[in-house]
Structures are given as C-alpha cells and as structure tokens.
Design a protein around this motif. Structure first.
Motif: not given
Length: 123
Positions: A3, A5, A95, A113, A115
């Motif tokens: 993940q 961010v 990104y 990727w 957000q």
C-alpha cells in the motif's frame, strides 16, 4: 501486497518548491523500485522519476521543465520527490508507484500505485 500513500501536495507559487512523500506498508519496501508519475486533467500519466530498490540509482524524465530530485529512506519505507522551479505545467496529481521488476518509465511496468497527491502551481 503493498500500500502506498502520498502526501505533501498542495498549492505552490510558480518558481517555488514542494516536497512530496510516499509512505509504503505491506511487503518489504526494499524489494521494489519506486517511481513518481503525474497526471494532469485530460492527460495521460507521465513519468517523472524513479529510484532503484537500493536507492543508489535514479532515473528522470528528460522533457520536464521543473527540477526534480527523487530520494528514499528505505528503513522508514519512504520515498520523496523534491520539486524545484515549479511551473504551471506541473499542476497535476502526482502518484507514487512500486515496480517489482525494473526501474523504468513505463506505467505498465509498475505493480502498485498510491491514490495520488494533488499539486497546484499558481501563476
């Protein structure tokens, strides 16, 4: 598995600087090459910069007017993009991406990727 961010986006004046940060969680961060891309409204996703999994090698787009520096702190699972001399054309969503295979500039090569973080460069 991973993940991502992004943070650090916002409004900046033309000619100014901004530093984006990407925080990763999940599988070992050092297993991936990392990249930054950007996408303006109505435009395709454009490569900005990439850094090898070791953090020793970097790769930059050659058609950008702004000055960029990508860096990483692998122990903290973070990748950064320092953007200097920003121009209005730099207005986009930026990104962070992770690539398990290679360092490169192709969107399809990246496996994960974030957000995105919006950057607005005021004229």
């Amino acid at each position: 598995q991973v993940q991502l961010v992004e943070s650090g986006g916002g409004l900046v004046q033309a000619g100014g600087s901004l530093r984006l940060s990407c925080a990763a969680s999940g599988r070992t961060f050092s297993s991936y090459h990392m990249g930054w891309f950007r996408q303006a409204p109505g435009q395709g996703r454009e490569f900005v910069a990439a850094i090898s999994r070791s953090g020793d090698n970097t790769y930059y787009a050659d058609a950008l007017n702004s000055q960029f520096t990508i860096s990483s702190e692998r122990a903290k699972n973070r990748v950064y993009l320092q953007m200097n001399s920003l121009k209005p054309e730099g207005t986009a969503v930026y990104y962070c991406a992770a690539d398990a295979f290679r360092i490169g500039d192709r969107t399809r090569s990246y496996d994960y990727w974030g957000q995105g973080s919006k950057v607005t460069v005021a004229s």
